[in-house]
Design a protein around this motif. Structure first.
Motif, PDB file in Angstrom:
ATOM      1  N   GLU A   1      54.380  33.000  -0.811  1.00 12.05           N
ATOM      2  CA  GLU A   1      54.449  32.179   0.414  1.00 12.05           C
ATOM      3  C   GLU A   1      54.868  33.038   1.615  1.00 12.05           C
ATOM      4  O   GLU A   1      54.262  32.962   2.686  1.00 12.05           O
ATOM      5  N   LYS A   2      55.893  33.846   1.417  1.00 10.48           N
ATOM      6  CA  LYS A   2      56.419  34.691   2.494  1.00 10.48           C
ATOM      7  C   LYS A   2      55.350  35.647   3.018  1.00 10.48           C
ATOM      8  O   LYS A   2      55.113  35.749   4.222  1.00 10.48           O
ATOM      9  N   ASN A   3      54.685  36.358   2.107  1.00 16.65           N
ATOM     10  CA  ASN A   3      53.666  37.316   2.518  1.00 16.65           C
ATOM     11  C   ASN A   3      52.401  36.636   3.027  1.00 16.65           C
ATOM     12  O   ASN A   3      51.756  37.136   3.945  1.00 16.65           O
ATOM     13  N   ALA A   4      52.046  35.508   2.443  1.00 13.81           N
ATOM     14  CA  ALA A   4      50.865  34.779   2.919  1.00 13.81           C
ATOM     15  C   ALA A   4      51.069  34.339   4.366  1.00 13.81           C
ATOM     16  O   ALA A   4      50.158  34.431   5.186  1.00 13.81           O
ATOM     17  N   HIS A   5      52.278  33.893   4.688  1.00 11.18           N
ATOM     18  CA  HIS A   5      52.571  33.478   6.061  1.00 11.18           C
ATOM     19  C   HIS A   5      52.485  34.674   7.012  1.00 11.18           C
ATOM     20  O   HIS A   5      51.825  34.622   8.055  1.00 11.18           O
ATOM     21  N   ARG A   6      53.133  35.760   6.641  1.00  9.71           N
ATOM     22  CA  ARG A   6      53.139  36.953   7.493  1.00  9.71           C
ATOM     23  C   ARG A   6      51.741  37.547   7.654  1.00  9.71           C
ATOM     24  O   ARG A   6      51.320  37.888   8.755  1.00  9.71           O
ATOM     25  N   ASP A   7      51.036  37.697   6.538  1.00 10.69           N
ATOM     26  CA  ASP A   7      49.716  38.316   6.587  1.00 10.69           C
ATOM     27  C   ASP A   7      48.709  37.450   7.332  1.00 10.69           C
ATOM     28  O   ASP A   7      47.868  37.964   8.075  1.00 10.69           O
ATOM     29  N   SER A   8      48.792  36.143   7.147  1.00 12.94           N
ATOM     30  CA  SER A   8      47.835  35.258   7.822  1.00 12.94           C
ATOM     31  C   SER A   8      48.011  35.316   9.330  1.00 12.94           C
ATOM     32  O   SER A   8      47.052  35.124  10.078  1.00 12.94           O
ATOM     33  N   GLU A   9      49.218  35.607   9.786  1.00  8.85           N
ATOM     34  CA  GLU A   9      49.465  35.718  11.228  1.00  8.85           C
ATOM     35  C   GLU A   9      48.647  36.850  11.844  1.00  8.85           C
ATOM     36  O   GLU A   9      48.208  36.758  12.976  1.00  8.85           O
ATOM     37  N   GLY A  10      48.402  37.898  11.120  1.00  6.77           N
ATOM     38  CA  GLY A  10      47.584  38.989  11.640  1.00  6.77           C
ATOM     39  C   GLY A  10      46.106  38.796  11.348  1.00  6.77           C
ATOM     40  O   GLY A  10      45.257  39.020  12.215  1.00  6.77           O
ATOM     41  N   ILE A  11      45.806  38.358  10.138  1.00  2.00           N
ATOM     42  CA  ILE A  11      44.411  38.231   9.717  1.00  2.00           C
ATOM     43  C   ILE A  11      43.673  37.177  10.536  1.00  2.00           C
ATOM     44  O   ILE A  11      42.503  37.352  10.861  1.00  2.00           O
ATOM     45  N   GLU A  12      44.349  36.099  10.877  1.00  2.00           N
ATOM     46  CA  GLU A  12      43.689  34.988  11.585  1.00  2.00           C
ATOM     47  C   GLU A  12      42.987  35.445  12.857  1.00  2.00           C
ATOM     48  O   GLU A  12      41.994  34.859  13.272  1.00  2.00           O
ATOM     49  N   HIS A  13      43.490  36.484  13.489  1.00  2.00           N
ATOM     50  CA  HIS A  13      42.912  36.968  14.738  1.00  2.00           C
ATOM     51  C   HIS A  13      41.687  37.859  14.498  1.00  2.00           C
ATOM     52  O   HIS A  13      40.900  38.062  15.403  1.00  2.00           O
ATOM     53  N   HIS A  14      41.568  38.401  13.313  1.00  2.00           N
ATOM     54  CA  HIS A  14      40.544  39.408  13.045  1.00  2.00           C
ATOM     55  C   HIS A  14      39.420  38.920  12.147  1.00  2.00           C
ATOM     56  O   HIS A  14      38.378  39.561  12.094  1.00  2.00           O
ATOM     57  N   VAL A  15      39.619  37.842  11.445  1.00  2.00           N
ATOM     58  CA  VAL A  15      38.611  37.365  10.508  1.00  2.00           C
ATOM     59  C   VAL A  15      37.450  36.733  11.283  1.00  2.00           C
ATOM     60  O   VAL A  15      37.652  36.011  12.255  1.00  2.00           O
ATOM     61  N   SER A  16      36.233  37.046  10.858  1.00  2.00           N
ATOM     62  CA  SER A  16      35.047  36.505  11.526  1.00  2.00           C
ATOM     63  C   SER A  16      34.877  35.025  11.173  1.00  2.00           C
ATOM     64  O   SER A  16      35.442  34.527  10.195  1.00  2.00           O
ATOM     65  N   GLU A  17      34.077  34.343  11.979  1.00  2.00           N
ATOM     66  CA  GLU A  17      33.789  32.928  11.714  1.00  2.00           C
ATOM     67  C   GLU A  17      33.102  32.766  10.362  1.00  2.00           C
ATOM     68  O   GLU A  17      33.379  31.820   9.629  1.00  2.00           O
TER      69      GLU A  17
ATOM     70  N   VAL B   1      43.813  28.056   7.195  1.00  2.00           N
ATOM     71  CA  VAL B   1      42.773  28.429   6.225  1.00  2.00           C
ATOM     72  C   VAL B   1      43.090  29.787   5.599  1.00  2.00           C
ATOM     73  O   VAL B   1      43.030  29.946   4.380  1.00  2.00           O
ATOM     74  N   VAL B   2      43.439  30.756   6.441  1.00  2.00           N
ATOM     75  CA  VAL B   2      43.742  32.092   5.917  1.00  2.00           C
ATOM     76  C   VAL B   2      44.958  32.036   5.000  1.00  2.00           C
ATOM     77  O   VAL B   2      44.948  32.610   3.899  1.00  2.00           O
ATOM     78  N   LYS B   3      45.995  31.327   5.419  1.00  2.00           N
ATOM     79  CA  LYS B   3      47.209  31.242   4.597  1.00  2.00           C
ATOM     80  C   LYS B   3      46.918  30.572   3.257  1.00  2.00           C
ATOM     81  O   LYS B   3      47.337  31.065   2.203  1.00  2.00           O
ATOM     82  N   LEU B   4      46.181  29.463   3.272  1.00  2.00           N
ATOM     83  CA  LEU B   4      45.850  28.775   2.021  1.00  2.00           C
ATOM     84  C   LEU B   4      44.983  29.652   1.121  1.00  2.00           C
ATOM     85  O   LEU B   4      45.144  29.646  -0.101  1.00  2.00           O
ATOM     86  N   PHE B   5      44.084  30.406   1.720  1.00  2.00           N
ATOM     87  CA  PHE B   5      43.246  31.315   0.934  1.00  2.00           C
ATOM     88  C   PHE B   5      44.113  32.369   0.257  1.00  2.00           C
ATOM     89  O   PHE B   5      43.967  32.625  -0.946  1.00  2.00           O
ATOM     90  N   LEU B   6      45.024  32.970   1.010  1.00  2.00           N
ATOM     91  CA  LEU B   6      45.914  33.980   0.428  1.00  2.00           C
ATOM     92  C   LEU B   6      46.782  33.380  -0.678  1.00  2.00           C
ATOM     93  O   LEU B   6      46.979  33.999  -1.731  1.00  2.00           O
ATOM     94  N   LEU B   7      47.290  32.183  -0.449  1.00  2.00           N
ATOM     95  CA  LEU B   7      48.094  31.511  -1.485  1.00  2.00           C
ATOM     96  C   LEU B   7      47.256  31.259  -2.736  1.00  2.00           C
ATOM     97  O   LEU B   7      47.752  31.404  -3.855  1.00  2.00           O
ATOM     98  N   SER B   8      45.981  30.904  -2.546  1.00  2.00           N
ATOM     99  CA  SER B   8      45.114  30.641  -3.700  1.00  2.00           C
ATOM    100  C   SER B   8      44.858  31.905  -4.516  1.00  2.00           C
ATOM    101  O   SER B   8      44.524  31.825  -5.695  1.00  2.00           O
TER     102      SER B   8
ATOM    103  N   LEU C   1      34.618  30.637   7.285  1.00  2.00           N
ATOM    104  CA  LEU C   1      33.832  29.570   6.663  1.00  2.00           C
ATOM    105  C   LEU C   1      33.772  29.757   5.151  1.00  2.00           C
ATOM    106  O   LEU C   1      33.889  28.787   4.389  1.00  2.00           O
ATOM    107  N   MET C   2      33.633  31.001   4.703  1.00  2.00           N
ATOM    108  CA  MET C   2      33.604  31.279   3.262  1.00  2.00           C
ATOM    109  C   MET C   2      34.970  31.004   2.625  1.00  2.00           C
ATOM    110  O   MET C   2      35.046  30.482   1.509  1.00  2.00           O
ATOM    111  N   PHE C   3      36.051  31.344   3.337  1.00  2.00           N
ATOM    112  CA  PHE C   3      37.394  31.016   2.845  1.00  2.00           C
ATOM    113  C   PHE C   3      37.504  29.501   2.659  1.00  2.00           C
ATOM    114  O   PHE C   3      38.002  29.023   1.637  1.00  2.00           O
ATOM    115  N   SER C   4      37.048  28.745   3.657  1.00  2.00           N
ATOM    116  CA  SER C   4      37.125  27.278   3.604  1.00  2.00           C
ATOM    117  C   SER C   4      36.295  26.732   2.454  1.00  2.00           C
ATOM    118  O   SER C   4      36.738  25.837   1.724  1.00  2.00           O
TER     119      SER C   4
END
Length: 156
Positions: free
Chosen positions: A123-139, A111-118, A143-146
Motif C-alpha cells: 500500500e505504501k509503495n503503491a501510493h508513492r509510486d502511483s504519484e509519479g507514474i500517473e503523470h507519465h503513463v499514456s492514455e 487506476v495506477v494505484k489499484l493496478f500496482l496493488l493488484s 486504459l489497459m490498466f483499467s
C-alpha cells in the motif's frame, strides 16, 4: 553503419534502442514533467477544499513544504491557464476546467494505484509510486490498466 539503432551491453544484457522511439519517449517524459506540477497543485487544491472547505495560499505552501512566494508564482500560472480563481480575503477556488483536471488526475492516480496493488505492491509503495507514474503513463496504458482491473478484480 545504421545509426537509427544502438545496442548497449549492460551487466551482460544486450539492450537495443531504436533512436526514433527513444527520442519520442524522451519528449513524452519532458511534456509530462511540464504538466506534473500543475497537476499536483490542482489535485492538492481539490483535496484541501474537500477537507477544509477552503484553500489559502498558506495552506498550499505548508502542504508542499515550499515558501509562499513559490506558491504565488504557481498560482499566477494556474490563473493564466484558467484552472483557478483567487479572490481577495476568500481564498483559492478551482474553475470548472480546474475541477475537470483534478477529477481526471484523481482517476489516473486511482487506476495506477489499484493496478500496482493488484500486482502485490505494498500500500505504501503503491501510493508513492502511483504519484509519479500517473503523470507519465499514456492514455493507452491507463486504459489497459483499467481493463485489466475490470477483468481480474471487478474494480471498475
Amino acid at each position: 553503419m545504421d545509426q537509427s539503432n544502438a545496442t548497449l551491453l549492460l551487466d551482460g544484457f544486450a539492450c537495443t534502442l531504436n533512436r526514433k522511439e527513444y527520442l519520442q519517449g524522451f519528449s513524452q517524459v519532458r511534456q509530462a514533467h511540464k504538466r506534473e506540477l500543475i497537476d499536483d497543485y490542482v489535485e492538492l487544491i481539490a483535496d484541501l477544499y474537500r477537507i477544509n472547505g477552503e484553500v489559502r495560499q498558506v495552506d498550499l505552501a505548508m502542504s508542499l513544504g515550499v515558501a509562499q512566494p513559490t506558491v504565488a508564482k504557481m498560482l499566477k500560472k494556474l490563473i493564466a491557464n484558467g484552472l483557478v480563481e483567487q479572490q481577495p480575503y476568500r481564498g483559492i477556488f478551482l474553475t470548472i476546467k480546474g475541477r475537470k483536471l483534478a477529477n481526471k488526475n484523481c482517476l489516473r492516480h486511482k487506476v495506477v494505484k489499484l493496478f500496482l496493488l493488484s500486482l502485490g505492491v505494498s500500500e505504501k509503495n503503491a501510493h508513492r509510486d502511483s504519484e509519479g507514474i500517473e503523470h507519465h503513463v499514456s492514455e493507452e496504458t491507463l486504459l489497459m490498466f483499467s481493463s485489466f482491473l475490470k477483468e481480474k478484480k471487478n474494480v471498475f
